[in-house]
Design a protein around this motif. Sequence first.
Motif, PDB file in Angstrom:
ATOM      1  N   LEU A 161       0.819  -1.210   0.000  1.00 26.10           N
ATOM      2  CA  LEU A 161       0.000   0.000   0.000  1.00 26.10           C
ATOM      3  C   LEU A 161       0.858   1.267   0.000  1.00 26.10           C
ATOM      4  O   LEU A 161       1.852   1.365   0.717  1.00 26.10           O
ATOM      5  CB  LEU A 161      -0.906   0.020   1.233  1.00 26.10           C
ATOM      6  CG  LEU A 161      -1.845   1.220   1.329  1.00 26.10           C
ATOM      7  CD1 LEU A 161      -2.975   1.095   0.319  1.00 26.10           C
ATOM      8  CD2 LEU A 161      -2.399   1.358   2.736  1.00 26.10           C
ATOM      9  N   VAL A 162       0.426   2.241  -0.815  1.00 23.94           N
ATOM     10  CA  VAL A 162       1.087   3.549  -0.858  1.00 23.94           C
ATOM     11  C   VAL A 162       0.029   4.633  -0.743  1.00 23.94           C
ATOM     12  O   VAL A 162      -0.965   4.633  -1.480  1.00 23.94           O
ATOM     13  CB  VAL A 162       1.888   3.745  -2.159  1.00 23.94           C
ATOM     14  CG1 VAL A 162       2.562   5.118  -2.166  1.00 23.94           C
ATOM     15  CG2 VAL A 162       2.931   2.644  -2.329  1.00 23.94           C
ATOM     16  N   SER A 163       0.234   5.556   0.194  1.00 25.93           N
ATOM     17  CA  SER A 163      -0.627   6.723   0.368  1.00 25.93           C
ATOM     18  C   SER A 163       0.234   7.861   0.894  1.00 25.93           C
ATOM     19  O   SER A 163       1.248   7.631   1.565  1.00 25.93           O
ATOM     20  CB  SER A 163      -1.757   6.418   1.350  1.00 25.93           C
ATOM     21  OG  SER A 163      -2.480   7.585   1.665  1.00 25.93           O
ATOM     22  N   GLU A 164      -0.146   9.084   0.585  1.00 26.81           N
ATOM     23  CA  GLU A 164       0.636  10.241   1.026  1.00 26.81           C
ATOM     24  C   GLU A 164       0.403  10.575   2.488  1.00 26.81           C
ATOM     25  O   GLU A 164       1.192  11.301   3.088  1.00 26.81           O
ATOM     26  CB  GLU A 164       0.272  11.468   0.183  1.00 26.81           C
ATOM     27  CG  GLU A 164       0.439  11.296  -1.318  1.00 26.81           C
ATOM     28  CD  GLU A 164       1.884  11.085  -1.754  1.00 26.81           C
ATOM     29  OE1 GLU A 164       2.812  11.498  -1.025  1.00 26.81           O
ATOM     30  OE2 GLU A 164       2.097  10.501  -2.839  1.00 26.81           O
ATOM     31  N   TYR A 169       0.500   3.049  10.142  1.00 25.11           N
ATOM     32  CA  TYR A 169       1.374   2.155   9.370  1.00 25.11           C
ATOM     33  C   TYR A 169       2.630   2.869   8.888  1.00 25.11           C
ATOM     34  O   TYR A 169       3.732   2.311   8.965  1.00 25.11           O
ATOM     35  CB  TYR A 169       0.584   1.595   8.187  1.00 25.11           C
ATOM     36  CG  TYR A 169       1.396   0.805   7.185  1.00 25.11           C
ATOM     37  CD1 TYR A 169       2.102  -0.337   7.563  1.00 25.11           C
ATOM     38  CD2 TYR A 169       1.435   1.190   5.838  1.00 25.11           C
ATOM     39  CE1 TYR A 169       2.835  -1.069   6.641  1.00 25.11           C
ATOM     40  CE2 TYR A 169       2.159   0.465   4.913  1.00 25.11           C
ATOM     41  CZ  TYR A 169       2.863  -0.664   5.311  1.00 25.11           C
ATOM     42  OH  TYR A 169       3.580  -1.376   4.374  1.00 25.11           O
ATOM     43  N   ALA A 170       2.468   4.093   8.372  1.00 29.83           N
ATOM     44  CA  ALA A 170       3.594   4.798   7.774  1.00 29.83           C
ATOM     45  C   ALA A 170       3.388   6.305   7.874  1.00 29.83           C
ATOM     46  O   ALA A 170       2.263   6.786   7.987  1.00 29.83           O
ATOM     47  CB  ALA A 170       3.747   4.380   6.309  1.00 29.83           C
ATOM     48  N   THR A 171       4.495   7.028   7.787  1.00 24.57           N
ATOM     49  CA  THR A 171       4.426   8.486   7.936  1.00 24.57           C
ATOM     50  C   THR A 171       4.097   9.195   6.632  1.00 24.57           C
ATOM     51  O   THR A 171       3.530  10.292   6.654  1.00 24.57           O
ATOM     52  CB  THR A 171       5.764   9.023   8.464  1.00 24.57           C
ATOM     53  OG1 THR A 171       6.824   8.616   7.570  1.00 24.57           O
ATOM     54  CG2 THR A 171       6.041   8.491   9.859  1.00 24.57           C
ATOM     55  N   GLN A 178       9.081   1.925   1.588  1.00 20.60           N
ATOM     56  CA  GLN A 178      10.111   1.183   2.300  1.00 20.60           C
ATOM     57  C   GLN A 178       9.518   0.003   3.062  1.00 20.60           C
ATOM     58  O   GLN A 178      10.055  -1.117   3.015  1.00 20.60           O
ATOM     59  CB  GLN A 178      10.841   2.110   3.267  1.00 20.60           C
ATOM     60  CG  GLN A 178      11.994   1.440   4.001  1.00 20.60           C
ATOM     61  CD  GLN A 178      13.035   0.859   3.062  1.00 20.60           C
ATOM     62  OE1 GLN A 178      13.422   1.487   2.080  1.00 20.60           O
ATOM     63  NE2 GLN A 178      13.487  -0.362   3.343  1.00 20.60           N
ATOM     64  N   LYS A 179       8.410   0.220   3.740  1.00 24.82           N
ATOM     65  CA  LYS A 179       7.774  -0.880   4.467  1.00 24.82           C
ATOM     66  C   LYS A 179       7.246  -1.945   3.504  1.00 24.82           C
ATOM     67  O   LYS A 179       7.263  -3.142   3.813  1.00 24.82           O
ATOM     68  CB  LYS A 179       6.649  -0.331   5.351  1.00 24.82           C
ATOM     69  CG  LYS A 179       7.152   0.413   6.586  1.00 24.82           C
ATOM     70  CD  LYS A 179       6.018   0.877   7.465  1.00 24.82           C
ATOM     71  CE  LYS A 179       6.501   1.310   8.850  1.00 24.82           C
ATOM     72  NZ  LYS A 179       7.406   2.449   8.825  1.00 24.82           N
ATOM     73  N   GLY A 180       6.781  -1.513   2.343  1.00 21.00           N
ATOM     74  CA  GLY A 180       6.309  -2.462   1.344  1.00 21.00           C
ATOM     75  C   GLY A 180       7.423  -3.356   0.836  1.00 21.00           C
ATOM     76  O   GLY A 180       7.235  -4.571   0.666  1.00 21.00           O
ATOM     77  N   PHE A 181       8.596  -2.785   0.609  1.00 17.30           N
ATOM     78  CA  PHE A 181       9.726  -3.598   0.140  1.00 17.30           C
ATOM     79  C   PHE A 181      10.135  -4.622   1.197  1.00 17.30           C
ATOM     80  O   PHE A 181      10.482  -5.768   0.883  1.00 17.30           O
ATOM     81  CB  PHE A 181      10.918  -2.700  -0.205  1.00 17.30           C
ATOM     82  CG  PHE A 181      10.630  -1.687  -1.271  1.00 17.30           C
ATOM     83  CD1 PHE A 181       9.747  -1.982  -2.307  1.00 17.30           C
ATOM     84  CD2 PHE A 181      11.228  -0.442  -1.247  1.00 17.30           C
ATOM     85  CE1 PHE A 181       9.469  -1.049  -3.294  1.00 17.30           C
ATOM     86  CE2 PHE A 181      10.947   0.503  -2.230  1.00 17.30           C
ATOM     87  CZ  PHE A 181      10.069   0.198  -3.252  1.00 17.30           C
TER      88      PHE A 181
END
Length: 449
Positions: A161-164, A169-171, A178-181
């Motif tokens: 997942l990618v979101s701005e 989960y992510a900043t 990076q977390k996806g990789f």
Amino acid sequence: MNLKHLNLAPAEVDHIIEARWLATVVKDVPFLEHYSVMVRNDTIIDLLPTEQARAQYTSADRVSLDGHILMPGLINLHTHAAMNLMRGIADDLPLMQWLNQHIWPAERAVVSYDYVKDASLHACAEMLSGGTTCFNDMYFFPQATAAAVNQSGMRANLGLLVSEFANSYATDADDCLQKGFEAHDSWRGNLMISSSMAPHAPYTVSNRSFEKIITYAEQLSIGIHTHLHETRDEISQSETEFGARPIRRLAALGLLGPNFTAAHGVHLLPSEIDMLREHGCHIAHCPSSNLKLGSGIAPVSLLLKNNVNVGIGTDGAASNNRLDMFAEMRLAALLAKGASEDPASLPAHQALEMATVNAAKALGLDDRIGTIEVGKQADLVAVKLDELTISPCYDPVSHLVYTCGREHVTHTWVAGELRYSNGLYANIEPLELKEIIKKWQPKLKQHKQ
């Protein structure tokens, strides 16, 4: 030497499944009668008429299903498994109000590795009992979903997942990447789990991030899975901010291609359907979610007539409120007929293809799953057709789509292993599911509308 006169012993296999009917979903083979499937390890090694199979093969595990049809495992081409515990917390609302005022606040309150693992396991149980053997997911903490998939024995394509926007989960988008990789690397070599880049939607991902996603998808040789043209508001917002409809923006960035799967595709112009065909893209049609959120009806008949590959998804239980692929097949067929005013539009066999081989093609897995053929993985589902309430049966494939429900599924095999049988799971305890509900329902209840 005349082999007919040799007294050859039957060959030993791991599993023999005998069925009244066999829906192979192979082109020009509607169904086979009184056939058996022979499985060794995780692979289908032979298909034969049952009497012939009994003479040629033996197994310590022979399952006889005299009143059943055996079909390929259903493939849910678009879902958010971890939203399973959010079903019913916000109903009868349009998409953006539903997201902004209810779903996103609930996610901020509860989403964590533990929540995603628990909720995804609950979803896996629901899907297995309804004949779904593989799902295409998009959510936070994909490693937690992977843990649930591994426990359940299912197959999954997990979105990175990618979101701005910052969340638990992510900043930001770079942190998501990076977390996806790291997640992708964690399941390398796991034949039951594959990956895709999963930019949430054009309205939550920047051009800069989309450009990175294209590069990484190419480097990792994985697909791209996103929401697209789900609502008219999404399109209007894109025209205001970017001066283009979302699909044209993504096309200009270079996202469209044979590895691109768009969920929904409700509001597509004929010229945009041409673009999807020319680039070899795929659509994940989610009829129940689109109707429940009042988003509209996707132009499925036109997509299929223009040779765009269309699979079927449920979306998440928060907007559906079921992960029921039988319901989606039936609704997809009926909506296509009603919208086109053509009863021949989307016949039963094509709806079944959308829920199996078409979805497998979108995931790049059609060489392994999606049909019942020698050499493919034994992802199989048995559906009981001889119950009095749904009898008589004249056309078993038509019966699957228009008459049967997930309650008629009796057995689900994934990669040759029996993962669900008559209410019992191989690796999931009902008590565990009850504890999951007991743990998370009070935390989510406060966000109910």
